[in-house]
Design a protein around this motif. Structure first.
Motif, PDB file in Angstrom:
ATOM      1  N   UNK A 191       0.863  -1.180   0.000  1.00 30.33           N
ATOM      2  CA  UNK A 191       0.000   0.000   0.000  1.00 30.33           C
ATOM      3  C   UNK A 191       0.899   1.229   0.000  1.00 30.33           C
ATOM      4  N   UNK A 192       0.793   2.045  -1.057  1.00 26.68           N
ATOM      5  CA  UNK A 192       1.589   3.259  -1.208  1.00 26.68           C
ATOM      6  C   UNK A 192       0.707   4.475  -0.951  1.00 26.68           C
ATOM      7  N   UNK A 193       0.998   5.219   0.092  1.00 25.97           N
ATOM      8  CA  UNK A 193       0.241   6.417   0.437  1.00 25.97           C
ATOM      9  C   UNK A 193       0.901   7.620  -0.233  1.00 25.97           C
ATOM     10  N   UNK A 194       0.118   8.346  -1.006  1.00 19.49           N
ATOM     11  CA  UNK A 194       0.625   9.544  -1.686  1.00 19.49           C
ATOM     12  C   UNK A 194       0.407  10.792  -0.845  1.00 19.49           C
ATOM     13  N   UNK A 195      -0.695  10.837  -0.097  1.00 20.24           N
ATOM     14  CA  UNK A 195      -0.953  11.923   0.847  1.00 20.24           C
ATOM     15  C   UNK A 195      -1.911  11.428   1.914  1.00 20.24           C
ATOM     16  N   UNK A 196      -1.776  11.990   3.107  1.00 21.51           N
ATOM     17  CA  UNK A 196      -2.606  11.580   4.227  1.00 21.51           C
ATOM     18  C   UNK A 196      -2.026  10.364   4.929  1.00 21.51           C
ATOM     19  N   UNK A 197      -2.886   9.685   5.706  1.00 20.36           N
ATOM     20  CA  UNK A 197      -2.459   8.515   6.461  1.00 20.36           C
ATOM     21  C   UNK A 197      -3.550   7.452   6.439  1.00 20.36           C
ATOM     22  N   UNK A 198      -3.122   6.203   6.528  1.00 17.95           N
ATOM     23  CA  UNK A 198      -4.018   5.045   6.538  1.00 17.95           C
ATOM     24  C   UNK A 198      -3.548   4.106   7.643  1.00 17.95           C
ATOM     25  N   UNK A 199      -4.505   3.506   8.337  1.00 18.78           N
ATOM     26  CA  UNK A 199      -4.167   2.449   9.284  1.00 18.78           C
ATOM     27  C   UNK A 199      -4.388   1.109   8.596  1.00 18.78           C
ATOM     28  N   UNK A 200      -3.358   0.263   8.619  1.00 17.52           N
ATOM     29  CA  UNK A 200      -3.427  -1.085   8.073  1.00 17.52           C
ATOM     30  C   UNK A 200      -3.529  -2.054   9.247  1.00 17.52           C
ATOM     31  N   UNK A 201      -4.604  -2.823   9.256  1.00 16.98           N
ATOM     32  CA  UNK A 201      -4.807  -3.838  10.285  1.00 16.98           C
ATOM     33  C   UNK A 201      -4.508  -5.202   9.674  1.00 16.98           C
ATOM     34  N   UNK A 202      -3.475  -5.873  10.161  1.00 11.25           N
ATOM     35  CA  UNK A 202      -3.137  -7.236   9.750  1.00 11.25           C
ATOM     36  C   UNK A 202      -3.541  -8.140  10.912  1.00 11.25           C
ATOM     37  N   UNK A 203      -4.735  -8.670  10.812  1.00  9.56           N
ATOM     38  CA  UNK A 203      -5.351  -9.357  11.950  1.00  9.56           C
ATOM     39  C   UNK A 203      -4.689 -10.681  12.321  1.00  9.56           C
ATOM     40  N   UNK A 206      -5.122 -11.945   6.633  1.00 14.05           N
ATOM     41  CA  UNK A 206      -6.387 -11.215   6.759  1.00 14.05           C
ATOM     42  C   UNK A 206      -6.067  -9.776   7.163  1.00 14.05           C
ATOM     43  N   UNK A 207      -6.585  -8.840   6.386  1.00 14.64           N
ATOM     44  CA  UNK A 207      -6.249  -7.439   6.627  1.00 14.64           C
ATOM     45  C   UNK A 207      -7.383  -6.527   6.182  1.00 14.64           C
ATOM     46  N   UNK A 208      -7.285  -5.254   6.621  1.00 14.58           N
ATOM     47  CA  UNK A 208      -8.221  -4.225   6.202  1.00 14.58           C
ATOM     48  C   UNK A 208      -7.550  -2.872   6.341  1.00 14.58           C
ATOM     49  N   UNK A 209      -8.107  -1.881   5.646  1.00 14.98           N
ATOM     50  CA  UNK A 209      -7.601  -0.515   5.721  1.00 14.98           C
ATOM     51  C   UNK A 209      -8.617   0.367   6.431  1.00 14.98           C
ATOM     52  N   UNK A 210      -8.114   1.324   7.200  1.00  8.83           N
ATOM     53  CA  UNK A 210      -8.950   2.339   7.834  1.00  8.83           C
ATOM     54  C   UNK A 210      -8.318   3.693   7.520  1.00  8.83           C
ATOM     55  N   UNK A 211      -9.068   4.563   6.864  1.00  4.13           N
ATOM     56  CA  UNK A 211      -8.543   5.864   6.471  1.00  4.13           C
ATOM     57  C   UNK A 211      -8.523   6.811   7.661  1.00  4.13           C
TER      58      UNK A 211
END
Length: 93
Positions: free
Chosen positions: A37-49, A72-77
């Motif tokens: 996951x490449x973030x260009x601007x801002x922040x994201x939380x990556x949950x790798x459960x 198993x994973x998900x993204x939270x902006x």
């Protein structure tokens, strides 16, 4: 990531307004692929459960996130964001 990985597919650039719902729900990569996951601007939380249940990894411009096959994973902006996902396949598989 293993040195035998080859870039396979890159998503379009998503924003907080265009992110597909399935990326925010718990899921697994298809076809035994890795992703970054490449973030260009801002922040994201990556949950790798599977590794750290309930504990996010904060992703930002210089801190991409890596997801292993079968994880198993998900993204939270975290507000407004722009990002894309690069998928990789193992050349030896």
């Amino acid at each position: 990531m293993p040195s035998t990985l080859l870039a396979d597919y890159r998503t379009p650039t998503y924003t907080h307004e265009t992110i597909p719902e399935e990326l925010q729900a718990l899921h697994v990569n298809e076809n035994n692929s890795w992703s970054m996951v490449h973030v260009l601007s801002g922040e994201i939380d990556l949950y790798c459960e599977d590794k750290l249940p309930g504990t996010p990894q904060r992703l930002a411009r210089r801190s991409p996130g890596i997801v292993e096959p079968g994880e198993h994973h998900r993204l939270a902006l975290c507000g407004e964001v722009k990002f894309y996902i690069q998928y990789f396949k193992d050349a030896n598989a």
